[in-house]
Enzyme design. Structure first.
Site, PDB file in Angstrom:
ATOM      1  N   GLU A 102      28.607  39.690  45.464  1.00  0.00           N
ATOM      2  CA  GLU A 102      29.505  38.571  45.700  1.00  0.00           C
ATOM      3  C   GLU A 102      30.222  38.714  47.029  1.00  0.00           C
ATOM      4  O   GLU A 102      30.500  39.823  47.483  1.00  0.00           O
ATOM      5  CB  GLU A 102      30.565  38.524  44.589  1.00  0.00           C
ATOM      6  N   CYS A 121      35.614  38.285  52.346  1.00  0.00           N
ATOM      7  CA  CYS A 121      35.616  39.553  51.605  1.00  0.00           C
ATOM      8  C   CYS A 121      34.166  39.839  51.200  1.00  0.00           C
ATOM      9  O   CYS A 121      33.518  39.009  50.563  1.00  0.00           O
ATOM     10  CB  CYS A 121      36.508  39.373  50.372  1.00  0.00           C
ATOM     11  N   CYS A 128      29.445  49.338  40.966  1.00  0.00           N
ATOM     12  CA  CYS A 128      30.315  50.374  41.520  1.00  0.00           C
ATOM     13  C   CYS A 128      30.404  51.539  40.541  1.00  0.00           C
ATOM     14  O   CYS A 128      30.491  51.334  39.331  1.00  0.00           O
ATOM     15  CB  CYS A 128      31.709  49.808  41.781  1.00  0.00           C
ATOM     16  N   CYS A 132      37.058  51.520  37.961  1.00  0.00           N
ATOM     17  CA  CYS A 132      38.472  51.170  37.716  1.00  0.00           C
ATOM     18  C   CYS A 132      38.523  50.207  36.525  1.00  0.00           C
ATOM     19  O   CYS A 132      37.796  49.206  36.514  1.00  0.00           O
ATOM     20  CB  CYS A 132      39.078  50.518  38.943  1.00  0.00           C
ATOM     21  N   CYS A 135      38.793  46.202  36.667  1.00  0.00           N
ATOM     22  CA  CYS A 135      37.891  45.560  37.635  1.00  0.00           C
ATOM     23  C   CYS A 135      36.583  45.173  36.946  1.00  0.00           C
ATOM     24  O   CYS A 135      35.952  45.993  36.273  1.00  0.00           O
ATOM     25  CB  CYS A 135      37.632  46.536  38.777  1.00  0.00           C
ATOM     26  N   CYS A 352      36.933  40.579  41.905  1.00  0.00           N
ATOM     27  CA  CYS A 352      35.678  41.170  42.354  1.00  0.00           C
ATOM     28  C   CYS A 352      34.755  41.434  41.175  1.00  0.00           C
ATOM     29  O   CYS A 352      35.132  42.026  40.186  1.00  0.00           O
ATOM     30  CB  CYS A 352      36.049  42.425  43.121  1.00  0.00           C
TER      31      CYS A 352
END
Ligand code: SF4
Length: 398
Positions: A102, A121, A128, A132, A135, A352
């Site tokens: 994205e 961005c 990932c 976290c 997220c 995100c």
């Protein structure tokens, strides 16, 4: 990714990932003059053509070899969704192996004190590994590192849309999917391509790299020299809580991260930006604000407080506005510049990874329930000051 094992389409590198020197060497091997590299580069970076066929007066045989060897664009397809009355454009990019990443383009109209800005961005990885818990990308897990051209081609995609409207990109932030400093061997060449006046040509001060705290990566970025802006995803100043909110804190504790950021500020003269996602009852207490003051007082730093976007797998919600205002006032009264940010694009899932997560479908309800229960237990222990006994996430470096 091992290109030898990649799908056939992926085995052709993207043209935008080549340096001018690499292109000149490729041309020289075919007996072609160096000036052709400038012709090809102009087509890649102009933002006005969709394929090499549209642009350059190349000999047919060279054009054929170029097309066989390289991809003009590594993004196969992009879906764009508008939000915030058209001020936010959320793009979901389909890559050639089916990976989804994205980017978010945010328009800031001109004000009496500032000219208009268009900030993009971008993502550096598909998924990932850091994980976290607030997220959506962290929930997806890690798929793979993006190639240099796949990073840069997100920028070219947004730039083409802007140029068609007579506008141009003014800022780029590496705050999308992935931890950029865990893919530094592809991210650094991408930054250089974006900064190079003969390629994308955006000033170093307009490029921000955001990290959750990969200390060796911060040092490599500092050693690069130019004045790129560094943003740190801080989220908590106390190690016990940060172990839960940013799991690579178990590998690089917050004091080490801030020390590396200070070295970056001293070497580049650039102010460090600290990002804090505000989570109700978790990291928004007076004790958290006091710990942040103790950590950052006197630094060349700026703190952004951002209300958390709701994501499916957490039991948490954003801090109430009055709590965020009180937190900001405590930092400000200690001389730490602080801004409360809105959360752009909530209506299209601009947190995100949310679009890609929606594409992947909802996780099974029992898995969500287990995850929520674990977060409740871990955050309760952290609030009592207990450090995590869990190892750092796999793949975040030794
Ligand atoms: S917040 Fe950033 S570092 Fe953390 S899981 Fe999401 S993408 Fe990764």
């Amino acid at each position: 990714m091992d290109l030898a094992l990649a799908p056939p389409e992926m085995q052709r590198p993207g043209l935008s990932g080549l340096t001018p020197g690499m292109l000149v060497a490729w041309l020289a091997e075919r007996g072609e003059p160096a000036y052709r590299a400038r012709q090809i580069g102009d087509a890649v970076w102009s933002g006005k053509v969709a394929s090499i066929d549209d642009a350059v007066p190349l000999p047919n045989e060279l054009r054929r070899q170029l097309t066989e060897s390289f991809r003009f664009d590594t993004v196969a397809r992009t879906e764009v969704t508008l939000a915030d009355g058209g001020l936010t454009e959320k793009a979901l990019h389909h890559l050639d192996d089916g990976a989804l990443v994205e980017s978010v383009l945010m328009h800031y109209p001109a004000r009496p004190s500032a000219s208009e800005r268009h900030t993009l961005c971008i993502s550096s990885q598909a998924g990932c590994a850091v994980g976290c818990p607030f997220c959506a990308t962290g929930e997806l897990g890690f798929t793979r590192d993006l190639q240099t051209a796949e990073i840069v081609d997100q920028v070219r995609s947004a730039s083409r849309r802007l140029i068609a409207e007579g506008r141009r990109l003014t800022n780029i932030v590496f705050m999308g999917m992935g931890e950029p400093l865990l893919n530094l061997d592809r991210v650094l060449p991408a930054i250089e391509a974006l900064n190079d006046p003969h390629r994308f040509g955006l000033g170093a001060r307009h490029i921000t790299v955001s990290t959750s705290g990969v200390v060796p990566g911060i040092r490599r970025l500092t050693a690069l020299g130019p004045q790129f802006t560094l943003a740190i995803s801080l989220h908590a100043a106390r190690d016990a809580l940060r172990d839960v909110l940013v799991p690579l804190n178990r590998r690089w504790p917050v004091a080490d991260v801030v020390a590396a950021a200070r070295e970056h500020a001293a070497a580049t003269g650039r102010r460090i930006s600290y990002e804090v996602v505000m989570i109700g009852g978790i990291n928004d207490t007076e004790a958290d604000a006091e710990a942040m003051v103790a950590l950052l007082r006197g630094d060349h730093a700026h703190v952004n407080l951002i209300p958390m976007n709701a994501v499916a797998h957490t039991p948490w919600r954003a801090s109430p506005p009055r709590v965020i205002e009180r937190f900001a006032a405590m930092l400000e009264s200690a001389g730490i510049q602080t801004t409360i940010r809105g959360n752009r694009g909530q209506e299209v899932g601009a947190a995100c990874g949310q679009l890609a997560a929606e594409h992947a479908g909802l996780p099974p309800a029992p898995a969500v329930a287990r995850r929520r229960a674990r977060l409740v237990a871990e955050s309760a222990a952290a609030l009592l000051g207990e450090r995590s006994h869990e190892p750092a996430p796999a793949g975040v470096g030794e």
